[in-house]
Design an enzyme around this catalytic site. Structure first.
Site, PDB file in Angstrom:
ATOM      1  N   GLU A   1      -0.075  -0.708   5.798  1.00  7.01           N
ATOM      2  CA  GLU A   1       0.971   0.080   6.593  1.00  7.01           C
ATOM      3  C   GLU A   1       0.835   1.465   6.661  1.00  7.01           C
ATOM      4  O   GLU A   1       0.742   2.279   7.796  1.00  7.01           O
ATOM      5  CB  GLU A   1       2.440  -0.400   6.188  1.00  7.01           C
ATOM      6  CG  GLU A   1       3.435   0.097   7.218  1.00  7.01           C
ATOM      7  CD  GLU A   1       4.111   1.562   7.053  1.00  7.01           C
ATOM      8  OE1 GLU A   1       4.623   1.810   8.056  1.00  7.01           O
ATOM      9  OE2 GLU A   1       3.779   2.020   5.967  1.00  7.01           O
TER      10      GLU A   1
ATOM     11  N   ASP B   1       0.757  -1.123  -0.120  1.00  8.19           N
ATOM     12  CA  ASP B   1       0.030   0.033   0.057  1.00  8.19           C
ATOM     13  C   ASP B   1       0.631   1.380  -0.099  1.00  8.19           C
ATOM     14  O   ASP B   1       2.235   1.062   0.297  1.00  8.19           O
ATOM     15  CB  ASP B   1      -1.008  -0.089   1.254  1.00  8.19           C
ATOM     16  CG  ASP B   1      -0.452   0.198   2.616  1.00  8.19           C
ATOM     17  OD1 ASP B   1       0.528  -0.696   2.880  1.00  8.19           O
ATOM     18  OD2 ASP B   1      -0.635   1.220   3.346  1.00  8.19           O
TER      19      ASP B   1
ATOM     20  N   ASP C   1       8.767   3.388  -1.001  1.00 11.40           N
ATOM     21  CA  ASP C   1       8.029   3.101   0.062  1.00 11.40           C
ATOM     22  C   ASP C   1       6.799   2.661  -0.414  1.00 11.40           C
ATOM     23  O   ASP C   1       5.712   3.215  -0.429  1.00 11.40           O
ATOM     24  CB  ASP C   1       7.775   4.538   0.783  1.00 11.40           C
ATOM     25  CG  ASP C   1       7.216   4.283   1.827  1.00 11.40           C
ATOM     26  OD1 ASP C   1       7.184   3.219   2.701  1.00 11.40           O
ATOM     27  OD2 ASP C   1       6.514   5.390   2.500  1.00 11.40           O
TER      28      ASP C   1
END
Length: 457
Positions: free
Chosen positions: A156, A92, A123
């Protein structure tokens, strides 16, 4: 050197890594259905599951976690009696923010100035490719010499705790001797780094109401209590004149004893405008990694375009507090709530709701796994390992540390300062992806060897 064949193999795998990262980045996997369709997350989760299956992983599963998202799990068995390593990443991503500010489309991996740009490139979809590339390289040299578990989280960035609660309900699933969290970053490009501390996070939504409805500012302004003005006063009370955090009861005097962050380097990394001062006092490391920090991350108020001359009846904000090791997220939430209520002027009605939280984390950098990682990083980078803190939070770390107190937890990853994660124009360094993939492959070998030697000693 023993890692030279591995290095050549990793280098040969990089074109594949770029192609696959482009596909994974193309999925707008923001785990917030208020902004993005669920299909983006479903496609990303399905891609990861298929990739693990293609690499020979067993028990590949899409885990339905309590927050309504899915995490992806797989198990790759190794030799009998070999140790088990868990590799973590998340698929995510943060919302792209102002898409017009991106120099290339956020969900289209684009190469520019030697970097690959796209939301999630560093990320943490790049972290997924780091794990896959390391395992693929090992497969071409006899396979991974240990048992490997992979868990790729689906929420997350939202901090909603789905995977943490799932792991607590299924404690055997993620049990491992060592855990590599692929969601941190080097201190800067080319400096091999492990992260020793993570700040936790408290995310609070505050709503202020003063009137039954908006009023004409000419007719009522100056006497009628303005909810937006009340909110501004409340938010301003969260910082002192230097910009340091001043939540009542929250100690903000911690100091950092690890690697130092020169101010000129920070200004460049953060792209601070000329003539604009930094907030807070003391060392940069202390402010980033050893003290709580408050950020107003969103405000509900009329936009400038289309605004009318009115006294506002309601206003709202989303406030984040990052807290270092030694602080407890729940207690921080209580203090922030009390502070906001006490700071409300004119008896304004205040509602405060917790929207997300995660505990801070402290790693044991003296463990055998860190020694193996230091050797692996030295092979991959030709430099000694640095130890730094990270201002962000990874809520799962504390859950894993509690469930598996004997497990050695290491934090590495692709989110170095130039990556600009969570901002527009996020990018990843392909050189960092290559070197960290190599370092992880070498680490898996070295760690297996060290555990085998310890067992026969």
């Amino acid at each position: 050197m023993p890692s030279v064949p591995l290095a050549e193999t990793v280098a040969s795998l990089m074109p594949r890594a770029r192609t696959e990262l482009a596909e994974l980045v193309s999925y707008a996997s923001v785990a917030d259905e208020r902004q993005f369709p669920r299909s983006g997350c479903e496609k990303a989760a399905g891609w990861v599951a298929a990739a693990l299956g293609a690499e020979g992983f067993q028990d590949v599963a899409l885990l339905d976690t309590p927050d309504g998202t899915q995490s992806v799990y797989g198990y790759l068995p190794g030799p009998a009696d070999a140790p088990t390593v868990l590799l973590y990443a998340h698929y995510d991503v943060q919302p792209p923010l102002d898409e017009s500010a991106w120099l290339s489309p956020p969900f289209e991996l684009t190469e520019r100035d030697g970097r690959w740009y796209g939301r999630g490139a560093a990320d943490c979809k790049g972290g997924v490719l780091m794990h896959l590339t390391a395992l693929r390289a090992l497969r071409e040299h006899g396979g991974a010499p240990l048992n490997v578990k992979v868990i790729v989280e689906g929420s997350e960035e939202q901090g909603t705790g789905g995977l943490e609660r799932y792991a607590e309900a299924h404690p055997e699933l993620l049990a491992a001797d060592a855990i590599v969290i692929g969601d941190a970053g080097n201190f800067r490009v080319g400096t091999p780094t492990v992260t020793s501390t993570l700040r936790g996070m408290v995310l609070m939504e505050v709503r202020v109401a003063t009137l039954e409805g908006n009023l004409h500012s000419g007719q009522f302004g100056g006497v009628a209590p303005d909810a937006l003005a009340a909110l501004i006063a409340m938010l301003a009370s969260l910082r002192d004149e230097s910009g340091a955090t001043t939540v009542d009861g929250l100690d903000a005097s911690g100091e950092w004893s690890g690697i130092e962050y020169p101010e000129e380097d920070f200004r460049r990394d953060a792209k601070v405008l000329d003539g604009v001062g930094l907030t807070g006092t003391g060392s940069i490391g202390g402010r980033l990694w050893a003290r709580p920090s408050v950020t107003v991350v969103g405000i509900d108020a009329p936009p400038v375009i289309g605004a009318t001359p009115s006294v506002q009846a309601t206003a709202g904000a989303l406030v984040s507090v990052r807290v270092p090791p030694g602080f407890e997220a729940g207690r921080t939430a209580e203090l922030l709530t009390a502070h906001l209520r006490a700071a409300a002027p004119w008896g304004a009605e205040v509602e405060v709701a917790l929207r997300g939280s995660g505990q801070p984390f402290q790693a044991d950098t003296t463990s055998p796994a860190y020694a193996a990682m230091a050797e692996a990083m030295r092979d991959a980078y030709g430099e000694e390992l640095a130890v730094a803190g990270q201002g962000g939070s990874i809520p799962l770390c504390n859950t894993l540390a509690t469930l598996y107190p004997r497990a050695e937890i290491l934090l590495i990853g692709l989110s170095e300062p130039e990556a600009q994660i969570h901002a527009v124009n996020e990018s990843v360094s392909p050189q960092e992806l290559e070197r960290l993939s190599l370092a992880e492959a070498v680490f898996l070998r070295r760690y297996a060897e060290s555990k085998s030697a310890a067992a026969t000693a």
